[in-house]
Design a protein around this motif. Structure first.
Motif, PDB file in Angstrom:
ATOM      1  N   UNK A  42      15.665  84.493  13.080  1.00 47.70           N
ATOM      2  CA  UNK A  42      15.681  85.113  12.422  1.00 47.70           C
ATOM      3  C   UNK A  42      16.788  85.644  11.721  1.00 47.70           C
ATOM      4  N   UNK A  43      17.921  85.992  12.742  1.00 48.18           N
ATOM      5  CA  UNK A  43      18.808  86.708  12.365  1.00 48.18           C
ATOM      6  C   UNK A  43      18.600  88.130  11.651  1.00 48.18           C
ATOM      7  N   UNK A  62      13.532  90.736  19.907  1.00 46.95           N
ATOM      8  CA  UNK A  62      15.131  90.446  19.595  1.00 46.95           C
ATOM      9  C   UNK A  62      15.383  90.757  18.644  1.00 46.95           C
ATOM     10  N   UNK A  63      16.707  90.991  18.040  1.00 44.91           N
ATOM     11  CA  UNK A  63      17.236  91.403  17.215  1.00 44.91           C
ATOM     12  C   UNK A  63      18.650  91.543  17.503  1.00 44.91           C
ATOM     13  N   UNK A 234      21.702  91.509   4.252  1.00 43.35           N
ATOM     14  CA  UNK A 234      22.310  91.049   5.384  1.00 43.35           C
ATOM     15  C   UNK A 234      22.160  91.379   5.915  1.00 43.35           C
ATOM     16  N   UNK A 235      21.391  92.187   6.820  1.00 41.98           N
ATOM     17  CA  UNK A 235      21.083  93.155   8.013  1.00 41.98           C
ATOM     18  C   UNK A 235      21.705  94.080   8.175  1.00 41.98           C
ATOM     19  N   UNK A 236      22.234  94.135   7.424  1.00 45.09           N
ATOM     20  CA  UNK A 236      23.039  96.393   7.329  1.00 45.09           C
ATOM     21  C   UNK A 236      22.209  96.823   6.116  1.00 45.09           C
ATOM     22  N   UNK A 349      15.473  81.488   7.410  1.00 52.57           N
ATOM     23  CA  UNK A 349      14.671  80.411   8.600  1.00 52.57           C
ATOM     24  C   UNK A 349      13.025  81.605   8.391  1.00 52.57           C
ATOM     25  N   UNK A 350      13.320  82.386   8.473  1.00 50.25           N
ATOM     26  CA  UNK A 350      12.091  83.199   9.287  1.00 50.25           C
ATOM     27  C   UNK A 350      10.384  82.361   8.672  1.00 50.25           C
ATOM     28  N   UNK A 351      10.774  82.726   7.610  1.00 47.49           N
ATOM     29  CA  UNK A 351       9.658  81.796   7.086  1.00 47.49           C
ATOM     30  C   UNK A 351       8.511  80.894   7.207  1.00 47.49           C
TER      31      UNK A 351
END
Length: 362
Positions: A42-43, A62-63, A234-236, A349-351
């Protein structure tokens, strides 16, 4: 870093229409490892994959971000359009209890008679995305653009949603074409409120959340430090809490992974919640088939796909900074809730990972 553990589901499943396969009830089936791989894929700053299978829960967290200061599985996550599974169940319950039929014209409930000769848009049309409404009202975008990257829906309140619906003239006769519509389910929420004299969020709390013991599910952020914080693709860069504005019934809910599993477990075993048993069974029933060969099947609350063992039910959701996947399979006794704090991106990739895990044959 990931954290995995398993918890029991109180009592064995009973009264299921589809008996689960007796595959790996006496072992973990490798689920902790597979869910840990899904969390890594999932990143996202915060990710939880929570699975209930044959009476046992496996939860992996996690993460990529710093620890939120509390266990990730105890946070409330924005589930976006997966809220529609709750609104669909709410309508099914009101129909099952005799309060409504589903055939009520929405405009009449909202205080306006339809023009002569026009086919009325009913509650059933709204919940099945066949009302002839677009995804969003025509006037949504001009109002939303100034806050497009922060909170576009919050600029479109209840009154505007209702007014836009009453003014709209469908391009197609209701009931003839399918078009996924946040607008339509938002209107459904307001129509249910008008029909019962109770606002959608209060109606939901009384008729669904309380009977299902979903104490950590809410239609808005709370000031208690338990709401997960969304991030950009981008997770930020953190984002403000999602404000659904007048679209609450279509996408406002926040819930913990534990509550989401409880919700799915009720669908796997409708008899465990007597006040909602009829509705929980009703939302498994196909009400709409579309596409080539009628391959796309819908109930009033779920997308329904075939597997070799039986149907798979699911719904996805996303806000500006979070995502969710909910699904269950009666034939394997499996429910899966996955959440993460990162906006959807192309080739995400998550879904696909979440769906593949649920679709996996025993």
């Amino acid at each position: 870093m990931t954290t995995a553990y398993r918890t029991p589901w109180p009592g064995p499943p009973t009264g299921q229409e589809d008996e689960p396969s007796p595959d790996a009830a006496d072992g973990d089936g490798g689920w902790p490892e597979r869910l840990a791989e899904a969390v890594s894929a999932a990143d996202a700053p915060d990710t939880v994959f929570a699975l209930s299978r044959l009476g046992r829960r496996t939860i992996v967290t996690g993460g990529t971000g710093a620890s939120p200061g509390r266990p990730r599985d105890r946070l409330r996550y924005e589930i976006g359009s997966a809220t529609k599974a709750f609104t669909g169940l709410l309508l099914a319950h009101l129909v099952d209890s005799g309060r409504l039929t589903g055939g009520e014209p929405a405009a009449a409930l909202l205080g306006t008679r339809r023009p002569p000769g026009r086919t009325p848009v009913t509650l059933a049309h709204l919940v099945t995305h066949t009302a002839g409404l677009p995804a969003l009202p025509a006037g949504f975008y001009p109002r939303a653009l100034p806050a497009w990257r922060t909170n576009p829906y919050g600029r479109y309140p209840d009154a505007r949603v209702v007014d836009a619906f009453l003014r709209h003239r469908p391009r197609h006769r209701p009931g003839t074409r399918w078009c996924y519509s946040n607008f339509g389910v938002a209107v459904l929420g307001h129509a249910l409120g008008a029909a019962t004299g109770t606002d959608w969020q209060d109606l939901l709390a009384d008729r669904l959340l309380a009977p299902l013991d979903l104490h950590d599910t809410a239609p808005a952020a709370r000031d208690d430090g338990l709401d997960a914080v969304g991030h950009r693709k981008d997770g930020t860069g953190t984002l403000p809490a999602f404000d659904a504005g007048g679209f609450r019934a279509a996408g406002a809910l926040r819930a913990t992974p534990h509550d989401l599993l409880t919700f799915l477990e009720a669908h796997l075993d409708p008899a465990r919640c007597p006040p909602l048993t009829g509705a929980l069974r009703a939302v498994r029933t196909p009400v709409l088939r579309r596409g080539f060969g009628h391959r796309h099947v819908h109930t009033v609350a779920w997308f329904r796909h075939p597997t070799d063992g039986g149907p798979l039910y699911f719904h996805c959701g996303a806000t500006l900074g979070q995502q969710a996947f909910l699904g269950f399979r009666p034939d394997t006794g499996t429910g899966l809730a996955a959440v993460c704090t990162r906006r959807y991106r192309s080739n995400d990739p998550f879904l696909t990972t979440a769906y593949a895990l649920l679709a996996e044959e025993p």
